[in-house]
Design a protein around this motif. Structure first.
Motif, PDB file in Angstrom:
ATOM      1  N   GLY A 132       5.145   6.004 -37.045  1.00 31.76           N
ATOM      2  CA  GLY A 132       5.113   5.916 -35.596  1.00 31.76           C
ATOM      3  C   GLY A 132       5.583   7.160 -34.871  1.00 31.76           C
ATOM      4  N   THR A 133       5.855   8.225 -35.593  1.00 35.74           N
ATOM      5  CA  THR A 133       6.335   9.461 -34.971  1.00 35.74           C
ATOM      6  C   THR A 133       5.351  10.615 -35.075  1.00 35.74           C
ATOM      7  OG1 THR A 133       7.475  10.085 -37.019  1.00 35.74           O
ATOM      8  CG2 THR A 133       8.744   8.848 -35.372  1.00 35.74           C
ATOM      9  N   GLY A 134       4.557  10.629 -36.125  1.00 32.31           N
ATOM     10  CA  GLY A 134       3.575  11.695 -36.313  1.00 32.31           C
ATOM     11  C   GLY A 134       2.214  11.310 -35.768  1.00 32.31           C
ATOM     12  N   THR A 135       1.242  12.191 -35.951  1.00 31.49           N
ATOM     13  CA  THR A 135      -0.110  11.996 -35.425  1.00 31.49           C
ATOM     14  C   THR A 135      -1.119  12.126 -36.551  1.00 31.49           C
ATOM     15  OG1 THR A 135       0.479  12.902 -33.255  1.00 31.49           O
ATOM     16  CG2 THR A 135      -1.854  12.949 -33.858  1.00 31.49           C
ATOM     17  N   VAL A 144     -13.508  17.421 -21.605  1.00 29.18           N
ATOM     18  CA  VAL A 144     -12.053  17.450 -21.462  1.00 29.18           C
ATOM     19  C   VAL A 144     -11.490  18.610 -22.292  1.00 29.18           C
ATOM     20  CG1 VAL A 144      -9.900  16.184 -21.861  1.00 29.18           C
ATOM     21  CG2 VAL A 144     -11.957  14.968 -21.100  1.00 29.18           C
ATOM     22  N   PRO A 145     -10.735  19.508 -21.682  1.00 30.30           N
ATOM     23  CA  PRO A 145     -10.166  20.618 -22.453  1.00 30.30           C
ATOM     24  C   PRO A 145      -9.291  20.119 -23.600  1.00 30.30           C
ATOM     25  CG  PRO A 145      -9.957  21.040 -20.107  1.00 30.30           C
ATOM     26  CD  PRO A 145     -10.412  19.615 -20.243  1.00 30.30           C
ATOM     27  N   TRP A 146      -9.297  20.867 -24.701  1.00 28.63           N
ATOM     28  CA  TRP A 146      -8.495  20.487 -25.859  1.00 28.63           C
ATOM     29  C   TRP A 146      -7.023  20.793 -25.603  1.00 28.63           C
ATOM     30  CZ3 TRP A 146      -9.010  17.462 -29.805  1.00 28.63           C
ATOM     31  CH2 TRP A 146      -8.033  17.507 -30.812  1.00 28.63           C
ATOM     32  N   ALA A 147      -6.149  19.897 -26.071  1.00 30.67           N
ATOM     33  CA  ALA A 147      -4.710  20.136 -26.003  1.00 30.67           C
ATOM     34  C   ALA A 147      -4.061  19.433 -27.179  1.00 30.67           C
ATOM     35  CB  ALA A 147      -4.129  19.612 -24.691  1.00 30.67           C
ATOM     36  N   SER A 148      -3.143  20.128 -27.844  1.00 37.64           N
ATOM     37  CA  SER A 148      -2.400  19.503 -28.937  1.00 37.64           C
ATOM     38  C   SER A 148      -0.985  20.062 -28.959  1.00 37.64           C
ATOM     39  CB  SER A 148      -3.089  19.740 -30.283  1.00 37.64           C
ATOM     40  OG  SER A 148      -3.049  21.108 -30.654  1.00 37.64           O
ATOM     41  N   ALA A 149      -0.075  19.296 -29.566  1.00 43.27           N
ATOM     42  CA  ALA A 149       1.337  19.688 -29.631  1.00 43.27           C
ATOM     43  C   ALA A 149       1.935  19.141 -30.922  1.00 43.27           C
ATOM     44  CB  ALA A 149       2.100  19.172 -28.419  1.00 43.27           C
ATOM     45  N   TYR A 150       1.463  19.665 -32.050  1.00 46.22           N
ATOM     46  CA  TYR A 150       1.943  19.189 -33.344  1.00 46.22           C
ATOM     47  C   TYR A 150       3.342  19.713 -33.632  1.00 46.22           C
ATOM     48  CZ  TYR A 150      -2.480  17.031 -34.492  1.00 46.22           C
ATOM     49  OH  TYR A 150      -3.572  16.207 -34.492  1.00 46.22           O
ATOM     50  N   GLY A 151       3.997  19.047 -34.582  1.00 50.95           N
ATOM     51  CA  GLY A 151       5.367  19.361 -34.920  1.00 50.95           C
ATOM     52  C   GLY A 151       6.167  18.073 -34.961  1.00 50.95           C
ATOM     53  N   PRO A 152       7.494  18.155 -35.034  1.00 48.79           N
ATOM     54  CA  PRO A 152       8.314  16.932 -35.052  1.00 48.79           C
ATOM     55  C   PRO A 152       8.020  16.034 -33.847  1.00 48.79           C
ATOM     56  CG  PRO A 152       9.642  18.857 -35.570  1.00 48.79           C
ATOM     57  CD  PRO A 152       8.309  19.378 -35.132  1.00 48.79           C
ATOM     58  N   ASP A 153       7.921  14.738 -34.103  1.00 49.32           N
ATOM     59  CA  ASP A 153       7.665  13.753 -33.037  1.00 49.32           C
ATOM     60  C   ASP A 153       6.383  14.061 -32.264  1.00 49.32           C
ATOM     61  OD1 ASP A 153      10.070  12.303 -33.568  1.00 49.32           O
ATOM     62  OD2 ASP A 153      11.191  13.845 -32.490  1.00 49.32           O
ATOM     63  N   SER A 154       5.354  14.450 -32.994  1.00 47.44           N
ATOM     64  CA  SER A 154       4.108  14.845 -32.317  1.00 47.44           C
ATOM     65  C   SER A 154       3.448  13.683 -31.586  1.00 47.44           C
ATOM     66  CB  SER A 154       3.119  15.455 -33.311  1.00 47.44           C
ATOM     67  OG  SER A 154       2.691  14.506 -34.268  1.00 47.44           O
ATOM     68  N   PHE A 155       3.656  12.445 -32.054  1.00 49.89           N
ATOM     69  CA  PHE A 155       3.042  11.323 -31.344  1.00 49.89           C
ATOM     70  C   PHE A 155       3.573  11.253 -29.912  1.00 49.89           C
ATOM     71  CE2 PHE A 155       2.986   6.668 -30.339  1.00 49.89           C
ATOM     72  CZ  PHE A 155       1.610   6.551 -30.199  1.00 49.89           C
TER      73      PHE A 155
END
Length: 199
Positions: A132-135, A144-155
């Motif tokens: 429940g914390t990762g993606t 829709v423009p792409w956006a991502s924010a991976y790393g700890p607590d990415s969800f």
């Protein structure tokens, strides 16, 4: 893969640097590469997927990709967000895009197809891992423009970007990435043929 539909973007770490949480397992690199190739195969067979793009600095993996998969070569690993930005830039805004990790050992093509169909109703969507914390799946609809924010607590980070959480059952292969020896033992019976062959 179809002429119209989703572009699935899969960043892959070089095998020597991947799956560090498997510890000193001598098979770690082979398992990481097998996981990636099995996951890529699943994506190519999923209904609704038009393109599969793999971003990697792993030259050995690049030589093993199935036909029709688009390769974006990195000189050195740049990180997940940068890899996905490069892939999304190649795809453009006219097609919906989805990011998939390269370690979903138990994923079935039908599960990916169903999730993408569900995600098409939202401008941006996200599916969490089993903890429940990762993606495990991140999407952006056409236009829709792409956006991502991976790393700890990415969800949580992706929710903050406006992604809609998608309800996917806990037993789905889409929820279960493979990181630890316990993951490997638990997912091996459902894993693809390459992973079973090296694990």
């Amino acid at each position: 893969m179809r002429d119209r539909g989703w572009a699935v973007m899969i960043p892959v770490k070089p095998a020597a640097a991947a799956k560090s949480r498997l510890g000193d397992d001598a098979r770690r690199g082979d398992i990481a590469r097998a996981l990636a190739l099995d996951t890529i195969d699943v994506a190519t067979r999923a209904a609704g997927v038009a393109r599969v793009l793999v971003v990697t600095a792993d030259a050995a993996l690049a030589d093993l990709l199935p036909g029709g998969v688009e390769l974006i070569r990195e000189r050195a690993a740049t990180g997940i967000d940068a890899a996905l930005a490069a892939a999304s830039g190649r795809v453009g805004l006219r097609r919906p895009r989805a990011a998939l990790p390269a370690d979903l050992a138990a994923l079935a093509s039908a599960e990916l197809s169903a999730a993408l169909a569900m995600a098409s109703a939202a401008p941006r969507a996200v599916i969490p891992d089993a903890a429940g914390t990762g993606t495990t799946l991140l999407t952006a609809r056409a236009g829709v423009p792409w956006a991502s924010a991976y790393g700890p607590d990415s969800f949580a980070r992706h929710l903050a970007l406006g992604c809609r959480p998608m309800p996917v059952r806990a037993t789905s292969g889409l929820r279960w990435d493979l990181d630890t020896p316990d993951d490997l033992a638990g997912l091996l019976p459902r894993a693809g043929e390459r992973v079973r062959g090296v694990a």
